[in-house]
Design a protein around this motif. Structure first.
Motif, short mmCIF file in Angstrom:
data_model
loop_
_atom_site.label_atom_id
_atom_site.label_comp_id
_atom_site.label_asym_id
_atom_site.label_seq_id
_atom_site.Cartn_x
_atom_site.Cartn_y
_atom_site.Cartn_z
N PRO A 61 0.83 -1.20 0.00
CA PRO A 61 0.00 0.00 0.00
C PRO A 61 0.87 1.25 0.00
N LYS A 62 0.26 2.38 -0.32
CA LYS A 62 1.02 3.64 -0.37
C LYS A 62 1.58 4.00 1.01
N SER A 63 0.96 3.50 2.05
CA SER A 63 1.42 3.81 3.41
C SER A 63 2.67 3.02 3.81
N SER A 64 3.05 2.05 3.00
CA SER A 64 4.19 1.20 3.35
C SER A 64 5.52 1.93 3.15
N GLU A 65 6.47 1.62 4.00
CA GLU A 65 7.81 2.19 3.85
C GLU A 65 8.48 1.68 2.58
N TYR A 66 7.99 0.57 2.04
CA TYR A 66 8.57 -0.02 0.83
C TYR A 66 7.89 0.46 -0.45
N TYR A 67 6.84 1.26 -0.33
CA TYR A 67 6.06 1.61 -1.53
C TYR A 67 6.92 2.30 -2.59
N GLY A 68 7.80 3.20 -2.17
CA GLY A 68 8.64 3.89 -3.14
C GLY A 68 9.51 2.94 -3.94
N GLN A 69 10.08 1.94 -3.27
CA GLN A 69 10.91 0.95 -3.96
C GLN A 69 10.06 0.10 -4.91
N THR A 70 8.89 -0.28 -4.44
CA THR A 70 8.00 -1.09 -5.26
C THR A 70 7.54 -0.32 -6.50
N LYS A 71 7.18 0.94 -6.31
CA LYS A 71 6.76 1.77 -7.43
C LYS A 71 7.89 1.97 -8.43
N ALA A 72 9.10 2.17 -7.94
CA ALA A 72 10.25 2.36 -8.83
C ALA A 72 10.49 1.13 -9.70
#
Length: 260
Positions: A61-72
Motif C-alpha cells: 500500500p502507499k502507506s508502506s515504507e517499501y512503496y517507493g521501492q515497489t513503485k520504482a
C-alpha cells in the motif's frame, strides 16, 4: 487461450507469494520465491517474446515504507516494455493517467471501484472518464464464502458485499476492456485450479478474462482449457520455472500456442 505473464512486486522485490497470506501490517507475505533479478529483467523477457497483456501488481500500500521501492520497480518494467504491460495496485482516478504516461497499456482497478465493501459506480465512471474504457481492466479477484465467490479488495484482505456472477460481469464489462480474476484461495499454492470458478467463467461470454490461481502442472493447464472452454487467458506464477517452479516457461508458451 493466451498466456498472460506477471510481475508481482512486494517490498521492492519481484516475488511470488501465497495470495491469502498478504498482510499490510508489517508488510508481511508468505514468500514462495524472491527473484534476484529486477522487474526490468522480466519485462524485457516478455517484450522479446511478444507477450502483451501481462500484469504488474504492486503489493504494498502507499502507506508502506517499501512503496517507493515497489513503485520504482514497476516504473522500470513499464519503461522496458512500453505498451506491453498492464499495472494494478492502488490505482485511482487521481493516478491512473500517470501510469499510462509511464507506458502501461491498461490500469487495473479493484479497491477503488469496490471501496467500503460496495460497488462504487461513481468511482468507476471517474476512472473510465480519466483513461477510457479501452485502457481499463477490472480486477474481480475473489474468495469463496459459503457456496459463492465474493470479490475481495485491499490486496485480497477484505471481502466486499459483491458476489461474482455473470450478471455483475455483464454490467461491468460495458465500462472496461478486460477482467483479471485471481482465485485467491488457491493463488500461489500451485496445487490445482478453482474448478467451479473456472467453469463459471467459461460459461460467460463477454470481455476477455484472465484467470490466475493454482495452476501447478500441465494437467492443470489442460483442465483450465477444458473447463474454461478455451475462452480464458491464463497467468502462471509460482509454478513457472522463472519463479522457481517445475513448469518450463518455453513449454508453457508452446502448449498454449498449440491450443489457439
Amino acid at each position: 487461450m493466451q498466456f498472460r505473464p506477471c510481475i508481482d512486486i512486494h517490498n521492492g522485490k519481484v516475488k511470488q507469494i501465497v495470495g491469502g497470506s498478504l498482510l499490510d501490517q508489517g508488510d508481511y507475505a508468505q514468500d514462495n520465491f524472491v527473484s534476484e533479478q529486477d522487474a526490468a529483467f522480466f519485462a524485457e523477457l516478455y517484450r522479446r517474446d511478444g507477450l502483451k497483456g501481462g500484469h504488474i501488481i504492486l503489493l504494498n500500500p502507499k502507506s508502506s515504507e517499501y512503496y517507493g521501492q515497489t513503485k520504482a520497480q514497476a516504473e522500470l518494467a513499464l519503461h522496458t516494455w512500453p505498451g506491453g504491460l498492464q499495472i494494478g495496485g492502488g490505482v485511482t482516478a487521481e493516478n491512473a493517467a500517470e501510469w499510462l504516461e509511464h507506458g502501461a497499456s491498461h490500469v487495473i482497478a479493484t479497491s477503488y471501484v469496490f471501496s467500503d465493501g460496495r460497488f462504487q459506480e461513481q468511482h468507476l465512471q471517474q476512472l473510465e472518464a480519466e483513461v477510457g474504457k479501452e485502457h481499463l481492466v477490472l480486477d474481480l479477484s475473489c474468495r469463496r464464502r459459503g457456496e459463492d465467490y465474493w470479490i475481495v479488495t485491499d490486496r485480497w484482505q477484505k471481502f466486499t458485499e459483491v458476489r461474482l456472477t455473470h450478471e455483475i460481469m455483464t454490467q461491468l464489462s460495458s465500462h472496461c476492456d478486460e477482467f483479471l480474476i485471481h482465485a485467491v484461495d488457491v493463488e500461489g499454492r500451485a496445487n490445482g485450479i478453482e474448478k467451479e470458478l473456472v467453469e463459471m467463467l467459461g460459461n460467460w461470454s463477454g470481455a476477455a478474462v484472465t484467470y490466475a490461481g493454482g495452476v501447478g502442472s500441465f494437467e492443470d493447464l489442460e483442465e483450465l482449457y477444458r473447463l474454461g472452454k478455451g475462452k480464458l487467458n491464463v497467468t502462471i506464477g509460482s509454478a513457472l520455472d522463472l519463479f522457481g517452479g517445475p513448469m518450463q516457461y518455453r513449454k508453457v508458451l508452446q502448449t498454449i500456442k498449440e491450443k489457439r
